[in-house]
Design a protein around this motif. Structure first.
Motif, short mmCIF file in Angstrom:
data_model
loop_
_atom_site.label_atom_id
_atom_site.label_comp_id
_atom_site.label_asym_id
_atom_site.label_seq_id
_atom_site.Cartn_x
_atom_site.Cartn_y
_atom_site.Cartn_z
N ALA A 2 0.82 -1.21 0.00
CA ALA A 2 0.00 0.00 0.00
C ALA A 2 0.85 1.26 0.00
O ALA A 2 0.50 2.25 -0.66
CB ALA A 2 -0.94 -0.02 1.20
N ALA A 3 1.96 1.26 0.72
CA ALA A 3 2.81 2.45 0.78
C ALA A 3 3.35 2.81 -0.60
O ALA A 3 3.36 3.99 -0.99
CB ALA A 3 3.96 2.24 1.77
N ARG A 4 3.80 1.82 -1.34
CA ARG A 4 4.31 2.10 -2.70
C ARG A 4 3.21 2.66 -3.57
O ARG A 4 3.43 3.63 -4.32
CB ARG A 4 4.90 0.85 -3.34
N ALA A 5 2.03 2.07 -3.52
CA ALA A 5 0.91 2.55 -4.35
C ALA A 5 0.57 3.99 -4.00
O ALA A 5 0.36 4.82 -4.90
CB ALA A 5 -0.31 1.65 -4.16
N GLU A 6 0.53 4.30 -2.72
CA GLU A 6 0.21 5.67 -2.30
C GLU A 6 1.27 6.66 -2.76
O GLU A 6 0.95 7.72 -3.29
CB GLU A 6 0.07 5.72 -0.78
N LEU A 7 2.54 6.31 -2.60
CA LEU A 7 3.62 7.21 -3.01
C LEU A 7 3.66 7.37 -4.53
O LEU A 7 3.97 8.44 -5.04
CB LEU A 7 4.96 6.70 -2.48
N SER A 8 3.32 6.32 -5.25
CA SER A 8 3.24 6.41 -6.71
C SER A 8 2.13 7.35 -7.13
O SER A 8 2.31 8.21 -8.00
CB SER A 8 3.01 5.03 -7.32
N GLU A 9 0.97 7.19 -6.51
CA GLU A 9 -0.17 8.05 -6.84
C GLU A 9 0.11 9.51 -6.50
O GLU A 9 -0.18 10.40 -7.29
CB GLU A 9 -1.41 7.57 -6.09
N LEU A 10 0.68 9.75 -5.32
CA LEU A 10 0.90 11.13 -4.88
C LEU A 10 2.06 11.82 -5.59
O LEU A 10 1.97 12.99 -5.93
CB LEU A 10 1.17 11.15 -3.36
#
Length: 130
Positions: A2-10
C-alpha cells in the motif's frame, strides 16, 4: 504494498522489484536471522519501502511513516562507534561470515533512526534503481 501505491499516486514514483533475503543480524537480544524484504524508488529522492516485521525495529513507527535515514559508510564499524559515542544506540547490525557488519541501524532519543550501509554495496543498489 500500500505504501508504494500511495507514493506512486501522490508523487509519481516508480519502484524496483521487491527483493531481499534472510539476513543474519546482531540485535540487542542476540543473533538471529530475519527475512528482510524491500523495494526502492527508481528516482531521487531515493525511498526504500520495507516490509513490516512485527516485534522488530522493522515495524511501523508510531506517529511517523519515516523509518530511517540512510547513509553510505566507508567503515560501518568505525562510523557506528562514532555515533554511539554521541548517544546513538545500535539496534541491529547486518553480519557476514567474514568480518565486520555491512550495515547498522542506530537510534537516537533526539532524532531519526540512521542506517549506515557499506559503500561497497552501492553498485548493486544502483542496479536495483536502474
Amino acid at each position: 504494498m500500500a505504501a508504494r501505491a500511495e507514493l506512486s499516486e501522490l508523487f509519481g514514483y516508480e519502484w524496483s522489484p521487491e527483493g531481499g533475503a534472510p539476513l543474519r543480524l546482531r540485535l540487542p537480544s542476540g543473533e538471529t536471522v530475519l527475512d528482510i524484504r524491500c523495494s526502492y524508488s527508481k528516482a531521487a529522492p531515493r525511498l526504500e519501502v520495507i516490509r513490516s516485521i512485527p516485534g522488530t525495529l522493522w515495524s511501523p513507527v508510531p506517529g511517523s511513516r519515516i523509518h530511517h535515514l540512510g547513509y553510505w559508510s566507508d567503515d560501518v564499524a568505525a562510523d557506528t562507534a562514532a555515533l554511539e559515542a554521541k548517544g546513538y544506540t545500535c539496534e541491529a547490525a547486518g553480519l557476514r561470515e567474514d568480518g565486520p557488519p555491512f550495515f547498522t541501524f542506530l537510534a537516537s532519543p533526539k532524532g531519526p533512526r540512521v542506517e549506515l550501509l557499506n559503500r561497497a554495496m552501492r553498485p548493486s543498489m544502483e542496479r536495483l534503481w536502474a
